[in-house]
Design a protein around this motif. Structure first.
Motif, short mmCIF file in Angstrom:
data_model
loop_
_atom_site.label_atom_id
_atom_site.label_comp_id
_atom_site.label_asym_id
_atom_site.label_seq_id
_atom_site.Cartn_x
_atom_site.Cartn_y
_atom_site.Cartn_z
N VAL A 34 0.85 -1.19 0.00
CA VAL A 34 0.00 0.00 0.00
C VAL A 34 0.88 1.24 0.00
CG1 VAL A 34 -1.86 1.21 1.19
CG2 VAL A 34 -1.72 -1.29 1.29
N ARG A 35 0.71 2.09 -1.00
CA ARG A 35 1.58 3.24 -1.12
C ARG A 35 1.08 4.43 -0.32
NH1 ARG A 35 6.71 2.14 -3.24
NH2 ARG A 35 6.44 -0.09 -3.04
N GLU A 36 1.21 4.29 0.99
CA GLU A 36 1.00 5.44 1.85
C GLU A 36 2.20 6.36 1.64
OE1 GLU A 36 -1.60 5.79 3.80
OE2 GLU A 36 -2.47 3.81 3.57
N PRO A 37 2.04 7.66 1.91
CA PRO A 37 3.19 8.55 1.72
C PRO A 37 4.39 8.14 2.57
CG PRO A 37 1.27 9.74 2.63
CD PRO A 37 0.82 8.35 2.32
N VAL A 38 4.12 7.79 3.82
CA VAL A 38 5.19 7.33 4.70
C VAL A 38 4.73 6.04 5.37
CG1 VAL A 38 6.54 7.83 6.78
CG2 VAL A 38 6.10 9.65 5.12
N LEU A 61 11.41 3.75 8.79
CA LEU A 61 10.48 4.72 8.22
C LEU A 61 10.80 4.86 6.74
CD1 LEU A 61 10.17 7.82 10.61
CD2 LEU A 61 8.34 6.29 9.84
N VAL A 62 9.80 4.65 5.90
CA VAL A 62 10.00 4.73 4.46
C VAL A 62 9.21 5.91 3.91
CG1 VAL A 62 9.97 3.46 2.29
CG2 VAL A 62 10.13 2.21 4.46
N ASN A 63 9.90 6.85 3.32
CA ASN A 63 9.26 8.03 2.73
C ASN A 63 9.09 7.79 1.23
OD1 ASN A 63 8.39 10.51 1.88
ND2 ASN A 63 10.14 11.65 2.68
N HIS A 64 7.85 7.59 0.79
CA HIS A 64 7.60 7.32 -0.63
C HIS A 64 7.40 8.60 -1.44
CE1 HIS A 64 7.42 3.03 -0.31
NE2 HIS A 64 6.49 3.07 0.62
N THR A 65 7.42 9.74 -0.76
CA THR A 65 7.11 10.98 -1.47
C THR A 65 8.37 11.66 -2.01
OG1 THR A 65 7.34 12.49 0.41
CG2 THR A 65 5.24 11.31 0.22
N ASP A 66 8.17 12.71 -2.78
CA ASP A 66 9.28 13.45 -3.37
C ASP A 66 9.72 14.61 -2.50
OD1 ASP A 66 9.55 11.89 -5.67
OD2 ASP A 66 7.79 12.85 -6.55
N HIS A 67 9.17 14.70 -1.30
CA HIS A 67 9.59 15.78 -0.40
C HIS A 67 10.02 15.19 0.94
CE1 HIS A 67 5.72 15.25 1.64
NE2 HIS A 67 5.16 15.26 0.46
N PRO A 68 10.88 15.88 1.65
CA PRO A 68 11.28 15.38 2.96
C PRO A 68 10.12 15.44 3.94
CG PRO A 68 12.25 17.55 2.53
CD PRO A 68 11.52 17.16 1.31
N ASP A 69 10.14 14.56 4.91
CA ASP A 69 9.16 14.64 5.99
C ASP A 69 9.95 14.62 7.30
OD1 ASP A 69 6.79 14.75 7.40
OD2 ASP A 69 5.81 13.18 6.22
N ALA A 141 5.37 15.45 10.32
CA ALA A 141 4.99 16.82 9.98
C ALA A 141 4.09 16.86 8.75
CB ALA A 141 6.24 17.67 9.76
N GLN A 142 4.42 16.05 7.74
CA GLN A 142 3.64 16.06 6.50
C GLN A 142 2.59 14.96 6.47
OE1 GLN A 142 4.25 18.44 4.14
NE2 GLN A 142 5.87 19.27 5.44
N ALA A 143 2.99 13.75 6.77
CA ALA A 143 2.10 12.59 6.61
C ALA A 143 1.09 12.47 7.75
CB ALA A 143 2.93 11.32 6.48
N GLY A 144 1.30 13.20 8.84
CA GLY A 144 0.35 13.14 9.95
C GLY A 144 0.64 11.99 10.89
#
Ligand SMILES: [Cu+2]
Length: 170
Positions: A34-38, A61-69, A141-144
């Motif tokens: 499941v591609r959650e953002p993090v 912790l895996v960050n799938h997004t193109d921005h830092p979290d 901060a980003q993914a909640g």
């Protein structure tokens, strides 16, 4: 060409160097399908003696997004206080230090492990007994907020099947 069809004598003539490398088990990817953002993966806490006041939780912790979290907080009812910690070297000694936040770069995995980043449980409300599970909520901060289940283990999980070899840290 399937190698198992070759007589053993031929395998010797081929030489080991010409054999195809055994494929590593890349199918065992750490991230969830499941591609959650993090994604929080491989969440565990080390079992502690009943008298222990504190414990620690480790995960990837895996960050799938193109921005830092940024991991900014953690909470669980298993401890009076939950802090983000890192280990720093000071005067040749490793020492734990509280971190206000921990950044996860874009498209990256951040490993929390013994001797490195961890979530510190200060003032355990219940002993950490191997085999038990409890909930931990991580605040990004980003993914909640992400609530995950912590598995209490006697030793660090070393990959698939690692728990079957009977290694114990004394
Ligand atoms: Cu700590």
């Amino acid at each position: 060409m399937s190698l198992r069809l070759l007589p053993l004598a031929c395998l010797g003539l081929l030489g080991l160097a010409s054999l195809p490398a055994v494929a590593a088990d890349h199918a065992h990817h750490t991230a969830s399908e499941v591609r959650e953002p993090v994604v929080v993966d491989q969440v565990w806490s080390r079992a502690m003696p009943p008298t222990a006041a504190n414990g620690a939780v480790y995960f990837v912790l895996v960050n799938h997004t193109d921005h830092p979290d940024r991991l900014v907080a953690a909470s669980t009812d298993r401890a009076e206080v939950t802090e983000l910690h890192s280990h720093v070297q000071a005067d040749g000694l490793m020492r734990m230090e509280q971190a206000q936040e921990i950044e996860i770069p874009p498209r990256a995995e951040l490993v929390f492990e013994p001797g490195g980043y961890h979530v510190m449980l200060l003032g355990l409300t219940q002993p950490l007994v191997a085999g038990e599970r409890f909930n931990l909520t991580l605040e990004l901060a980003q993914a909640g907020a992400i609530t995950t289940e912590v598995e209490i283990l006697d030793q660090a999980p070393g990959g698939p099947g690692a728990g079957e070899h009977g290694h114990h840290r004394h």
